[in-house]
Enzyme design. Structure first.
Site, PDB file in Angstrom:
ATOM      1  CB  THR A 199      -0.947   0.003   1.223  1.00  0.00           C
ATOM      2  OG1 THR A 199      -1.816  -1.133   1.141  1.00  0.00           O
ATOM      3  CG2 THR A 199      -1.796   1.269   1.257  1.00  0.00           C
TER       4      THR A 199
ATOM      5  CD  GLN B 126      -9.184 -21.884  17.343  1.00  0.00           C
ATOM      6  OE1 GLN B 126     -10.087 -21.134  17.715  1.00  0.00           O
ATOM      7  NE2 GLN B 126      -9.418 -23.097  16.878  1.00  0.00           N
TER       8      GLN B 126
END
Length: 342
Positions: free
Chosen positions: A12, A277
């Site tokens: 970006t 997780q």
């Protein structure tokens, strides 16, 4: 005067809106250089190398990591530090991979990018780039580089590269490192927290770019069909490692089909790695009954590694381990500050 090499891979920071739909596409870095006149004011000799075809970081592959590692290694003797401009989506993967491909660094390799293109008035890219270069210029009392590892610098914070993950696609504070403290911060002054830096090694810098990408990363969820999962993996003849994203402190249901799957992995000598997780905290197999049973199937604890570090470490460790026993030993040893054993 310090010599710093800035490598532009895409992302970006170097994009501009083109076409009728205004989609962001990579542009040549020469155009970006004109937008940052402050670069000429830095007391350093700054050189730029741009990839011939800059890419969006979602297109990044292990072959690109190898290319980047070679590019840094081939220029290692000629520069005091390196800044890599990279898209933010997979920056943590690339930083982790570089930390395993470029071992025993004595110089900084700092990855940075932005959430807004550098030609946007409110861009975060200008500060990220300028401060990354300033950090790469820092020296200790002996005149040697102060930072000697692969880092990510974003929004005033310096992180160990293999300890970070991208947590926001909208905020300028795009990265977090919940399991390891900051290496530094930029405010009125740049503060480096030396006690958190990777200790310097006496070994010469080592380039190791062999990788094995035939690995699978599966995240558990309530209701997952383990029978289907086992059937699918039975036909995965080229599979070399399986990474399970488990619950909490490394917990998994004592499902008969999951047990059958893990036995199959054991029989095929395929390592199974346990990564939580949870973004903060560590795998602690045996802490609960629902994780203790995994030890019976030789599941390997990834401790507090990020998913990004676990994946890239597995890729880089498989080619150099002669068997699953050596793989486990290497994987559970801190090679570049990527894990903490408790």
């Amino acid at each position: 005067m310090k010599k710093i090499l800035v490598i532009y891979t895409g992302g970006t920071i170097g994009m501009a809106r083109q076409g009728s739909d205004g989609a962001l596409v990579p542009v040549e870095f020469e155009k970006l250089y004109a937008l940052i006149p402050e670069l000429q004011e830095l007391p350093a000799e700054i050189h730029f190398q741009s990839w011939e075809k800059p890419i969006d970081s979602t297109e990044m592959t292990p072959d690109h990591w190898v290319r980047l590692a070679h590019q840094i290694f081939e220029n290692y003797a000629f520069f005091d530090g390196f800044v890599v401009l990279h898209g933010s989506d997979t920056m943590a993967f690339t930083a982790s991979a570089l930390s395993f491909m470029l071992r025993h660094l004595k110089k900084p390799v700092i990855l940075t990018g932005s959430q807004l293109p550098i030609n946007i008035i409110r861009t975060d890219g200008k500060e990220n780039l300028l401060t990354s270069i300033e950090i790469a210029m820092l020296s200790d009392e002996k005149g040697d580089p102060l930072v000697r590892e692969v880092c990510i610098y974003f929004e005033y914070k310096l992180y160990r590269g293999n300890r970070t993950y991208k947590h926001s696609s909208e905020s300028f504070k795009a990265y977090k490192s919940p399991n390891y403290p900051l290496l530094g911060e930029a405010g009125l002054e740049i503060k480096i927290y030396r006690q958190n830096l990777l200790p310097s090694s006496d070994s010469p810098v080592q380039l190791s770019t062999a990788y094995e990408s035939n690995i699978l990363n599966i995240s558990l969820f309530p209701g997952i069909n383990f029978q289907w999962m086992r059937s699918a993996l039975e036909n995965a003849h080229h599979l070399k490692a399986l990474i399970l994203l488990t619950y909490g402190a490394g917990n998994a249901p004592k499902n008969p089909e999951l047990k059958s799957l893990l036995k199959m992995m054991n029989d095929r000598k395929i390592p199974v790695i346990n990564i939580s997780q949870c973004k903060a905290g560590s795998v602690a197999m045996g802490k609960y009954e629902v994780s203790h049973w995994l030890l019976d199937y030789d599941v390997i604890s990834g401790y507090d590694m990020t998913r990004e570090a676990a994946i890239t470490k597995a890729m880089c460790t498989l080619p150099i381990a002669k068997d699953i026993t050596e793989f486990k030993k290497l994987f559970q040893s801190p090679l570049a500050g990527e894990l903490t054993i408790k």
